[in-house]
Design an enzyme around this catalytic site. Structure first.
Site: not given
Ligand SMILES: *Cc1c(COP(=O)(O)O)cnc(C)c1O
Length: 360
Positions: A102, A172, A196
């Site tokens: 990511w 993030d 999530k």
């Protein structure tokens, strides 16, 4: 109806009471005669739902007054570009910490807008740890420092908040936001896709310190301009109304569980159950450095990977699904977000033990 234990990394399991309440309110919300999905986002009912969601999120994370909460669209991936677009200002570079898939994507997107300095990286050991603060090479002139506080694919979590001086810290936090208390005042900006640990896909949360607003590039689309959205309560256009409503139900559920300190306790216990089992086993293995193991995403391998398919097939039959690791790393991954009950984690460990006994 039979619900099973869903270990998907995202979209992911939601709390059952939230789904039950949504079902109950599907045809009519609060005497309005309609579903939340059918409401005008400018109407009193939805504005109330939106405001309640924001207030509960602020309470859960104890978000200071000088931070704006934005409910946006585009996913966390849109933020990879929107962060430089909105907060570079007149700076020419930003610092990034490179810890996995990511952060890699965040870096490649940022490079379209500015010079990227890799302040620290764990590439040397296949992204299996969080680089220690002492190893970070920060540039005091950077516009901001970006890191991925929980790498969803590699299962690496920062259990500490980096010190970056006066440069704004950007995180993030997509895959572990609301899993533990967080000192928001240490950050310039925190962002997370909802699917999530918060709610349905389609909603992206941005928590941004007010002094970072007003620096956007002239080319930034209005719907993605933090300042314009902040001034319009995230309603410059139609927000993802149903996703905001479900996220609001999740926030209320978190408060009922006792808030984030209580969630953290449960999450620590859940993660311990799996990692303790992995560590005593000769059959399975955790690839992540002990100190940096994620409480939310637990990657693991069978030492004999020829048994992977049999493991997954047996798990499916036992009502344990979505355990296959990300295609880029292989192996297995169990995502055990807030909404995964202890019973699900226990069922997983029981299955792993049974499988090991049969095959090992
Ligand atoms: C899932 C994820 C993303 C991407 O989210 P989208 O909503 O699909 O854009 C980004 N960062 C992290 C850490 C993630 O887990």
């Amino acid at each position: 109806m039979a619900r099973i234990f869903n270990f998907s990394a995202g979209p992911a399991v939601l709390p059952e009471p939230v789904l039950a309440q949504a079902a109950e309110e599907m045809l009519e919300w609060g005497g309005s005669g309609m579903s939340v999905m059918e409401m005008s986002h400018r109407g009193k009912a939805f504005i109330g739902i939106h405001a309640r969601a924001e207030a509960d999120l602020r309470e859960l994370l104890a978000i200071p007054k000088n931070y704006k909460v934005l409910f946006l669209q585009g996913g966390a991936a849109a933020q990879f570009a929107l962060i430089p677009m909105n907060i570079l200002g007149d700076k020419k570079s930003a610092d990034y910490v490179y810890t996995g898939q990511w952060s890699k994507k965040a870096i490649s997107e940022a490079k379209k807008f500015c010079a990227v300095n890799i302040a620290a990286s764990s590439e040397d050991q296949n992204f299996s740890y969080a680089p220690a603060q002492a190893a970070w090479k920060l540039d005091p002139n950077a516009a901001y420092v970006h890191y991925t506080s929980n790498e969803t694919i590699g299962g690496v979590e920062f259990n500490w908040i980096p010190e970056v001086g006066n440069v704004p810290l950007v995180a993030d936090a997509s895959s572990h936001i609301l899993s533990r208390p967080l000192d928001v005042s240490k950050f310039g900006l925190i962002y997370a896709g909802a699917q999530k640990n918060v709610g349905p896909a389609g909603l992206t949360i941005v928590i941004v310190r007010e002094d970072l607003l007003g620096r956007a590039m002239a080319t930034t689309p209005e719907v993605f301009n933090y300042k314009i959205q902040a001034e319009a309560d995230s309603m410059i256009n139609t927000p993802p109304t149903y996703a905001v409503y479900i996220a609001g139900l999740v926030f209320a559920w978190l408060k009922q569980q006792g808030g984030l300190a209580a969630m953290e306790k449960t999450n620590v216990a859940k993660a311990k159950l799996v990692y303790d089992y992995l560590d005593q086993s000769e059959f399975y293995q955790s690839p992540v450095a002990k100190n940096d193991r994620s409480r939310m995403n637990v990657p693991f391998r069978l030492k004999n990977e020829k048994l992977d398919d049999a493991f997954l097939k047996g798990a499916q039959a036992a009502g344990l699904v979505e355990l296959k690791g990300h295609r880029s790393v292989g192996g297995m991954r169990a995502s055990i977000y807030n909404a995964m009950p202890m019973a699900g984690v226990q069922a997983l460990v029981d299955y792993m033990r049974d499988f090991e006994k049969k095959q090992g």
